[in-house]
Write an enzyme that holds these catalytic residues in place. Structure first.
Site, PDB file in Angstrom:
ATOM      1  N   GLU A  87     -15.010  -2.751  -6.793  1.00 26.50           N
ATOM      2  CA  GLU A  87     -14.098  -3.611  -6.017  1.00 26.50           C
ATOM      3  C   GLU A  87     -12.644  -3.172  -6.137  1.00 26.50           C
ATOM      4  OE1 GLU A  87     -16.453  -4.782  -8.009  1.00 26.50           O
ATOM      5  OE2 GLU A  87     -17.786  -5.448  -6.424  1.00 26.50           O
ATOM      6  N   HIS A 157     -21.878 -16.765  -7.573  1.00 29.32           N
ATOM      7  CA  HIS A 157     -22.074 -16.583  -6.135  1.00 29.32           C
ATOM      8  C   HIS A 157     -21.593 -17.807  -5.385  1.00 29.32           C
ATOM      9  CE1 HIS A 157     -24.845 -13.682  -7.917  1.00 29.32           C
ATOM     10  NE2 HIS A 157     -24.764 -13.011  -6.790  1.00 29.32           N
TER      11      HIS A 157
END
Lengths: 353, 391
Positions: A87, A157
């Protein structure tokens, strides 16, 4: 319990009560859900702007939420490509592309994974224009990430990290509530000459369906939308939570005869203070709701500003109905989220203050 | 006749420990107590010598490894079943196919050594000492789970086992830190830091390599290369798929991860290397997972069923061990069948527990946020609903 929330939301959105913006002048429309609206927006961008590229983990085959389906076949593998699992690298790389003037649309697979890239966003992307005296900028960078609770996401999540980024001048943070909003806001983010983070409520990817124009259109950033006008209480939320407070508004009308003004903030940073304050001056009561934890959540900024601007107009303390100050739980999720009952309860107590 | 004898003996002694029956069988069937096997030579990087190419496997160890691998296999398949029945929700990453890695790693180290891994952790949870009950109950989010139902699939912990980490690659620097503590405490313990082929491209792993090499930390970096990072094959994600060489200045070895003996020897070698204060070492285990990345991934959109079937028929770790042991007369097929039956029963009992144990009480929503704070109230959705946070 979560399934109820989704079902209710689907009914509401399909009833077309979600948007007040006229569709008449936007040409042919098609029934799309949120991920299809995102794909449509990306398709429009890549068609219009030859420098636009989309990259991220697994975007080539269509993405884990199918937001980029068909784009690689249509625009080529040098414009829609996968990155390795990194990322920090993805965002840093995106900043680099944007600095040269090309349009970079980076995808972070889940908003929970954005933290390795936090330094790049906050220290590099946000400050590029400022520190170079407007000589350089990475304004053509847009970062997209699925956001918010989904019923079974647990700790990593389900997060809503908009508050972390709200503290960073130099970037824009946007959260849509429906497919029509998503396409317009995403196109605005891509066109906007500032680095933008676009959080897509993942629970609405399939659940939210409405008629969305096929041609490109934009919805202005930093403008909140008053979805429903009212006179007694102002309710503010963004993303999925907007649908929850809309239901609360109708419950309040039915059971308490209370008329609620429902506002979708849409852009978290820079946020539309005028619309919210004007509304509070009219109603005198404010309830803000979000899934993210209470302490330091964005509701605290709204609350603080409103009490500064509208102190004498307030009839009751500003109410914040948010997630608990715990990590997003696994098994306790139905108890953690600020559902309609918690919001309704807070609204009732505010009315009876 | 032999079968009837074995069955009779088992019936009589079923209440007692297994050993007497085995001894009877050994005496009657003339089995050996150990055998020497040849194992695949490991590829070496920056190492003069590697692990041995032959190893001795005792009957006892062999049966133990078989039982452990079969338990892990059955446990993962049961988790698959429970997920489809919606008892387990959320994310569930199964490691069937990779049993030789967990069991082999555990066989090569001591219980006082430390292990940290990613989210594909159920196998290692078991080998590190958690019972199948505790693991399945954690998956279903019940109070009998090892993390009291608050962690779920990706966050299970045990003594000297630091989880269970959801964020890819985040466990790299953590493992290096544990290794630092091992070095500091001077008890010659090592830390196995596991990660996958996808995580091998994360910046944090390289930061961990650098620190471990600089300060000569007793850290064994174990890359479980199952050829796919979620849906992306290793060649499409990595500029170099020689993960054992990625440590650059750190020596490495590439190990056949489907052979439990190969993994065991390599782990012993790597652990000894670290214990003799030579610094870190990288170990790449070449393995394969039968299931998809997680339960939401069918696992066949980026690889062919043929490929999965091939691996299952040619390199299944449990099958390899069993065939070896039967062919060198270390055990009979019946013994393995008995173990299978026992394992099945254990798993079924555990599944029953996992589906009937109550969920953690709601008051625990706010517990364990901080340590050693006086109990405070956790604010949340409403000014009038608060949970107590006890430490």
């Amino acid at each position: 319990m979560m399934d109820d929330v989704i079902n209710q939301s689907v009914l509401w959105i399909q009833a077309g009560l979600g948007t007040k913006m006229g569709l008449q002048d936007k040409g042919q429309t098609q029934k799309m859900n949120l991920f299809q609206a995102v794909t449509s927006a990306l398709d429009n961008s890549l068609a219009k702007d030859p420098t636009a590229v989309i990259f991220g983990e697994d975007v080539a085959f269509g993405g884990v939420f199918r937001c980029t389906v068909g784009l690689r076949d249509k625009y080529g593998k040098d414009r829609v490509f996968n990155t390795p699992l990194c990322e920090q690298g993805i965002v840093g790389f995106g900043i680099g592309i944007a600095v040269t003037g090309a349009t970079a649309i980076a995808e972070i697979q889940f908003a929970d994974y954005i933290f390795p890239a936090f330094d790049q966003i906050v220290n590099e992307a946000a400050k590029y224009r400022y520190r170079s005296g407007d000589l350089f900028n990475c304004g053509s960078l847009t970062i997209r990430a699925p956001w918010g609770c989904v019923g079974h996401g647990a700790l990593y999540h389900s997060q809503s990290p908009e508050a972390f980024f709200a503290h960073c001048p130099g970037i824009k943070v946007v959260v849509p509530r429906s497919p029509f909003q998503a396409k317009g806001l995403l196109l605005s983010c891509i066109e906007d000459k500032n680095p933008c983070i676009f959080f897509e409520p993942k629970i609405l990817y399939r659940a939210a369906v409405e008629q969305v124009p096929v041609e490109p259109y934009s919805i202005p950033l930093s403008q909140a939308e008053v979805i429903q006008e009212g006179s007694d209480v102002t309710l503010v939320a963004w993303g999925t939570q907007v649908h929850v407070i809309r239901e609360v508004a109708s419950m309040a009308q039915e059971k308490l005869g209370v008329s609620c003004e429902v506002i979708d903030l849409r852009t978290i940073l820079p946020w539309d203070m005028d619309t919210v304050c004007k509304s509070v001056i009219k109603t005198g009561r404010l309830l803000i709701s979000h899934e993210a934890p209470l302490t330091g959540g964005f509701a605290s900024e709204i609350s603080s500003t409103v009490q500064e601007e509208c102190f004498l107009n307030l009839e009751a303390p500003i109410s914040r109905v948010c997630g608990y100050d715990t990590p997003f739980p696994h098994i306790f999720e139905p108890f953690y989220i600020p559902d309609k009952w918690k919001c309704y309860d807070a609204l009732r107590k505010m009315i009876n203050y | 006749m032999k079968k009837m004898l074995a069955a009779a003996v088992s019936r009589v002694l079923s209440g007692v420990a297994q050993k007497p029956a085995s001894r009877v069988l050994v005496a009657s069937c003339n089995y050996s107590n150990d055998a020497t096997f040849e194992i695949k030579k490991c590829d070496l990087y920056r190492l003069e010598e590697g692990p041995p190419v032959t190893t001795v496997l005792t009957r006892e160890d062999g049966l133990k490894y078989y039982r452990m691998m079969q338990t892990i296999r059955r446990m993962e398949l049961k988790a698959d079943q429970l997920y489809k029945q919606k008892f387990i929700r959320g994310f569930c990453h199964l490691c069937d196919g990779q049993e030789a890695c967990c069991v082999g790693l555990e066989a090569g180290i001591n219980p006082t050594d430390h292990v940290i891994t990613s989210y594909r952790a159920h196998g290692l949870c078991y080998t590190r000492g958690l019972s199948v009950r505790a693991i399945l109950a954690e998956l279903t989010g019940r109070r009998g789970g090892c993390a009291k139902g608050k962690g779920g699939s990706m966050h299970m912990y045990a003594k000297n086992f630091y989880g269970g980490n959801g964020i890819v690659g985040a466990q790299g620097p953590l493992g290096a830190g544990v290794a630092l503590a091992c070095k500091y405490k001077g008890k010659k313990e090592v830390c196995l830091t596991l990660y996958g082929d996808g995580a091998a491209n994360q910046g944090q792993i390289f930061e961990a390599y650098n620190m471990a090499a600089l300060w000569k930390l007793p850290c064994v970096f174990v890359c479980e290369n199952n050829l796919y990072g979620m849906g992306t094959s290793a060649e499409r994600a990595a500029a170099s798929t020689d993960y054992y060489k990625r440590g650059h200045f750190i020596p490495g070895l590439r190990v056949d991860g489907m052979d439990v003996l190969c993994v065991r020897e390599a782990t012993r070698f790597a652990a000894d290397y670290c214990r003799s204060e030579k610094g870190p070492i990288v170990m790449e285990l070449q393995t394969y997972r039968y299931h998809g990345h997680s339960m939401s991934d069918p696992g066949v959109s980026y690889r062919t069923r043929q490929e999965i079937q091939n691996v299952r028929s040619k390199s299944d770790p449990i099958m390899l061990l069993k065939d070896r042991m039967v062919n060198s007369k270390l055990a009979t097929v019946e013994e393995f069948k008995e173990i299978d039956v026992e394992v099945r029963k254990e798993i079924n009992d555990a599944a029953h527990f996992a589906t009937t144990d109550p969920e953690p009480p709601l008051e625990e929503l706010g517990h364990h946020i901080y340590w050693d704070n006086p109990p405070f109230e956790v604010r949340g959705a409403s000014q009038w609903i608060k949970f107590k946070s006890l430490s």
